[in-house]
Structure formats: C-alpha cells, structure tokens
Scaffold this active site. Structure first.
Site: not given
Ligand SMILES: *Cc1c(COP(=O)(O)O)cnc(C)c1O
Length: 373
Positions: A312-314, A222, A39, A166, A137, A265
């Site tokens: 700065c920005m750049d 995951r 992601k 999760h 969540r 700045y």
């Molecule tokens: C982002 C995410 C992960 C991965 O988490 P890490 O801590 O980066 O390994 C796994 N499961 C879900 C649902 C997530 O949103």
C-alpha cells in the site's frame, strides 16, 4: 515537547562507505584521482553527508547532475571543485559563476551564454568539454571537434580545464565497444593537442571501467554506484563491496487471521492456514516498490519473511507465521543487512525488473536518513 521520528528510516553506514571508497582509491592509484559522483542525493544516501565523509578520505572532486545539487553542497560549506555533469540550462549561467561550479560543456550556445556571464561577473569560468565517443547522449561528436574548437577559442572567459567522455557498455567488460570508445577518446586527445589544448583533467571511467581497464592518460575517475556498495553488473560480483544503505522499520501491528481471509487491496493474497500477519509502517510512498507485492522479502531478527498482499501507500504486510518470536516493535530490515543475511539492492532489482541504481534512488525523501559512524 518531545519530538519522535517515525520508526521507518534509512541507516547509512559511513564505515562501509569508507571501505568501498578505499577500494576505489587503491584501484585508481590514490584518493586524489577520485571524482566522487554524488548526483541524485548521492544515489539516495545523502549528498552532503557522503561528500563530507569522502572529503575526509582525501576526495577533492565531486560530481552532480544538477546545478541545484551542487548548490546544496556549497550551502553545506563544501568548497571543493564540483563538476556539474548535466550542463548549463539558460538562466543558470550566473549561478555557475557565483558558486564557482565547473559545468560540462556539450553545446556551443551554452558555452556562449556562460562566456558572457563570465565576462559580466569579471571572473573566468572553468569547464570540462564533454565528448560523445559512443554513448549517443550528450557531448560533441569527435568529427565535429575541429569546428567546435575554433568557435570555443573565441570565448575568452571560459577555461577548458578538462575533457571527458562516458562509456555506454562498461558494465560488460568483454564488449569490444569499450575499446572503440577508448580509441576515439585517444584520438580526441590528439586533436586537442593539435589545437594546443592540454586539459589538466582527462576522464572517462565510471565504476565499471574503474574496475576493468583503466586508461593510463586519465587523471580522474568517476565512480558512483560502487562507493555505495552497488555492483555495476554481475561481472563485478567478485569485488568486496559493502552495502551502505540499510533500510529499517518496525512491526507496527500483528494479528492472526484464520484460513481463507484476504489481505490488502484486491485480496491478492488469501490465507491458506491460520496466518500471523505483521503490518509494517512503510509503503510505496516511501519508495517501497509496489511491484514487491507477492515477491518481496524482509529480514526480521536475521530471518526472512515474505511480503504478502498488495504493497500500500503507507503499509506493507509480511507473513511471520514461521517466526513466532516476532512481536510488535520488532526491528525489520527492508534493504541491507541484519545478522548474517543481507537483502542487497541487486536482489531487489532482480525481483522487480530494474537495476540496483534505481533501487537506491527510489527511497523517497519521506524516509529520514540516519548516519552511523
Ligand atoms: C552517473 C555517472 C557516473 C557514475 O557512474 P557509476 O556507474 O555509478 O559509477 C560517471 N560519469 C557520468 C557522466 C555519470 O553520469
């Protein structure tokens, strides 16, 4: 026509990615158990290239947050299963069907809309059931599950091929909350079995959980941040993870200012001695965080130079008075390794009061990614 890119770029070390992946695969009991979380453009590393590299290592499940992120992978020719963690928003149903994506389902309305889209397209849609075992969540609450399952059973074009949850405190392996969440997840699996549901994929572990207590029932894990060489927290500092992202630029200009001159700045930095200031063509528009003003460091020739004055920005200025050999064009490392020294995302995160995850995600799209085999 000669087209030369700006000298500020992120180098992605695919060997380091493969190293970190091998560690995860070993821990998970095989590459086939990994659902690689890519992601947010693979935490800023470039989802397409990361997915391609991991695919060659035997990964065949990928996770994105958004439909758009999954579409990008499909358009790049990746045909493996993709779990869209962020679910299905109204109007996205047909795209899920057309692109053969697997959404997480955590509300009944979305499930009904998706079922209708599945019926209309003439193909059933696979999805994974998201359970809230303690994250607070998204996800169905375990206590609501019997009612939810009765309703979901009516939806004939949806196939629940997976169930997931999760963890909220996995970064602290000693927290008893992890066991509580695991216990709730066990109970959920029992409930599913009572309803004669036996999802093929069962998963709860993120990176931190993968390197703590594995739940034997899980068929997938995951990991995200550890693939990119980031530590989920200080509890995991013993792991041999290699940084994948190395952010480089060059010195664009050098000048020596006499004592008593302000820099950038607000003149937050005033020279106390004749000072060699190197100006770097990178700024907060690139994701070089403005809070690194007065506290950041960069590596030049393997040695550290402090950021002086406001970012700065750049542009960003560093003091190279003590590095007399540094001239215009010298290679500068903002994040990652140069020689024996590394500025890890964890160090940077601590300086600006955030976590390594956010550091990776902050590097803006203006910075080209260059892939190194
Ligand atoms: C982002 C995410 C992960 C991965 O988490 P890490 O801590 O980066 O390994 C796994 N499961 C879900 C649902 C997530 O949103």
């Amino acid at each position: 026509m000669i087209c030369v890119e700006r000298p500020t770029y992120v180098e992605i070390d695919l060997n380091a990615l493969r190293h970190n992946f091998a560690l995860a695969a070993e821990r998970a009991g095989g590459a086939g158990r990994i659902l690689a979380v890519v992601k947010a453009d693979a935490y800023g590393h470039g989802a397409t290239q990361v997915a391609r590299a991991l695919r060659r290592q035997g990964v065949h499940w990928f996770g994105t947050a958004l439909l758009e992120e999954a579409r990008e992978l499909r358009e790049a020719g990746l045909n493996d299963p993709i779990l869209v963690l962020g679910g299905v928003f109204p109007g996205q149903e047909e795209s899920f069907a057309a692109l053969n994506l697997t959404p997480c389902i955590f509300d009944l309305e979305a499930a009904r809309r998706l079922n209708a889209a599945g019926g209309a397209s003439g193909r059933s849609i696979s999805c994974h059931l998201k359970i809230d075992t303690g994250m607070g969540r998204v996800g169905f609450l375990p206590e609501d599950l019997p009612e939810v399952l009765k309703q979901l059973r009516e939806l004939e074009h949806l196939h629940f091929k997976g169930v997931l949850s999760h963890l909220a405190l996995a970064d602290d392996p000693s927290s008893s909350h992890n066991e509580e969440q695991m216990a709730r997840f066990h109970a959920v699996l029992d409930t599913l079995h009572e309803y004669d549901l036996h999802p093929r994929h069962v998963h709860i572990d993120n990176s931190a959980a993968l390197y703590s207590d594995l739940m034997p029932e899980c068929t997938l894990v995951r990991p995200g941040v550890t693939l990119y060489g980031g530590y989920p927290s200080g509890h995991f500092a013993h792991l041999d993870l290699q940084p994948v992202m190395h952010w480089r630029t060059v010195v664009a200009a050098i000048k020596t200012l006499p004592a008593g001159r302000g820099v950038s700045y607000g003149h937050r930095f005033v020279t106390e001695r004749p000072t060699r200031i190197a100006t770097l063509p990178v700024g907060y528009a690139d994701g070089y965080n403005r809070r690194l003003t007065g506290c950041g460091e960069v590596l030049i020739g393997g040695r550290r130079a402090p950021v002086v004055g406001t970012v700065c920005m750049d542009w960003t200025m560093v003091d190279v008075t003590d590095l007399p050999e540094v001239g215009v064009g010298a290679l500068v490392t903002l994040l990652g390794c140069d020689g024996d020294d590394c500025i890890r995302a964890e160090e940077w995160a601590e300086r600006i009061g955030t976590i390594n995850y956010e550091v990776f995600c902050q590097v803006s799209k203006r910075v080209p990614r260059v892939y190194k085999e």
